[in-house]
Motif scaffolding. Structure first.
Motif, PDB file in Angstrom:
ATOM      1  N   ASN A   1      25.790  29.153  48.791  1.00 43.50           N
ATOM      2  CA  ASN A   1      25.578  28.517  50.043  1.00 43.50           C
ATOM      3  C   ASN A   1      26.438  27.146  49.525  1.00 43.50           C
ATOM      4  O   ASN A   1      25.948  26.463  48.747  1.00 43.50           O
ATOM      5  CB  ASN A   1      24.167  27.991  50.132  1.00 43.50           C
TER       6      ASN A   1
ATOM      7  N   ASN B   1      26.953  24.064  46.348  1.00 43.83           N
ATOM      8  CA  ASN B   1      27.359  23.066  47.735  1.00 43.83           C
ATOM      9  C   ASN B   1      28.446  22.469  47.501  1.00 43.83           C
ATOM     10  O   ASN B   1      28.575  21.801  46.337  1.00 43.83           O
ATOM     11  CB  ASN B   1      25.925  22.622  47.962  1.00 43.83           C
TER      12      ASN B   1
ATOM     13  N   ALA C   1      23.042  21.457  50.278  1.00 44.71           N
ATOM     14  CA  ALA C   1      22.168  22.730  49.837  1.00 44.71           C
ATOM     15  C   ALA C   1      22.182  22.774  48.229  1.00 44.71           C
ATOM     16  O   ALA C   1      22.630  23.577  47.709  1.00 44.71           O
ATOM     17  CB  ALA C   1      23.048  24.284  50.320  1.00 44.71           C
TER      18      ALA C   1
ATOM     19  N   THR D   1      23.649  30.372  44.157  1.00 44.92           N
ATOM     20  CA  THR D   1      23.080  30.341  45.601  1.00 44.92           C
ATOM     21  C   THR D   1      23.795  31.029  46.570  1.00 44.92           C
ATOM     22  O   THR D   1      23.883  31.427  47.648  1.00 44.92           O
ATOM     23  CB  THR D   1      22.799  28.891  45.873  1.00 44.92           C
TER      24      THR D   1
ATOM     25  N   HIS E   1      17.233  24.048  48.261  1.00 40.44           N
ATOM     26  CA  HIS E   1      16.797  25.261  47.750  1.00 40.44           C
ATOM     27  C   HIS E   1      15.239  25.581  47.417  1.00 40.44           C
ATOM     28  O   HIS E   1      14.977  26.496  47.373  1.00 40.44           O
ATOM     29  CB  HIS E   1      17.541  26.008  46.585  1.00 40.44           C
TER      30      HIS E   1
END
Ligand SMILES: [Zn+2]
Length: 225
Positions: free
Chosen positions: A90, A158, A95, A88, A100
């Protein structure tokens, strides 16, 4: 064995010219079969989606599909040929897969963006049916490309997520998909393979792609055992 009158195979005696003819005939038949298989593969129809499993290797799977008609869910049925691994990118706290899932639901209404699964350290979300096209590989709708024929999986990165456990969960999901759709190991691919993007970033930069493939192979063997 060869003598003046030809080539002996057991009790049969074959003239060299006939022997060459036979060889050509066999080669032609083999060629037709090979070509036929190639053509059959080319026209292989869309894959059927395997029955949903609520848990994969003990990890809960939440099926929350992007609505039909969304820009990011064209509903195009295709032949499943690859599993396409992403990250991702992120690192923000929270997150994870649930976050997502909300994100892809919002974005798929506005743009050509979607993928099939997101995995974190404790759950898996499914956003698209396996047998429908998604927009994740950056190669548009190229024939036999990553979007057209791949199942896209996003690995969460994350900060409050255990990346190592997430990798194990992803390996279990990938192994299940390779297994149920009869996809060869070499068709376990990276986003990078389709568009050159540095994704999955950690697996590439930390040179762990081969290690990840080994994890998937191990899970696949365990499934088949
Ligand atoms: Zn990616």
């Amino acid at each position: 064995m060869k003598n003046n009158r030809g080539i002996r195979i057991g009790r049969m005696r074959i003239k060299p010219r006939f022997f060459v003819f036979l060889l050509i005939l066999v080669a032609m038949i083999a060629g037709f079969i090979w070509g036929g298989l190639k053509i059959a593969d080319h026209f292989r129809g869309p894959s059927e989606e395997a029955p949903f499993e609520e848990t994969i290797g003990g990890i809960p799977v939440i099926r929350d599909l992007i609505p039909e008609g969304a820009i990011g869910r064209p509903g195009t049925l295709r032949t499943i040929r690859y599993v396409v691994i992403h990250e991702t990118g992120n690192t923000a706290e929270t997150a994870g897969a649930a976050s997502h899932n909300s994100y892809v639901h919002t974005e798929a209404m506005k743009q050509k963006l979607s993928w099939h699964y997101t995995v974190d350290d404790h759950e898996i979300y499914q956003h698209l049916p396996d047998n429908e096209v998604g927009y994740h590989a950056g190669d548009r709708l190229e024939e036999k490309g990553g979007n057209m024929c791949g199942i896209g999986i996003e690995i969460c990165v994350n900060a409050d997520n255990d990346y190592e456990v997430t990798l194990e969960n992803t390996a279990k999901l990938a192994a299940r998909l390779l297994d149920v759709y009869d996809i060869p190991m070499k068709a376990l691919t990276k986003h990078q393979d389709y568009s050159g993007k540095n994704c999955p970033e950690h697996l590439i930069e930390d040179e762990r792609w081969d290690e990840f493939c080994g994890m998937v192979e191990k899970e696949l063997k365990a499934r088949k055992a």
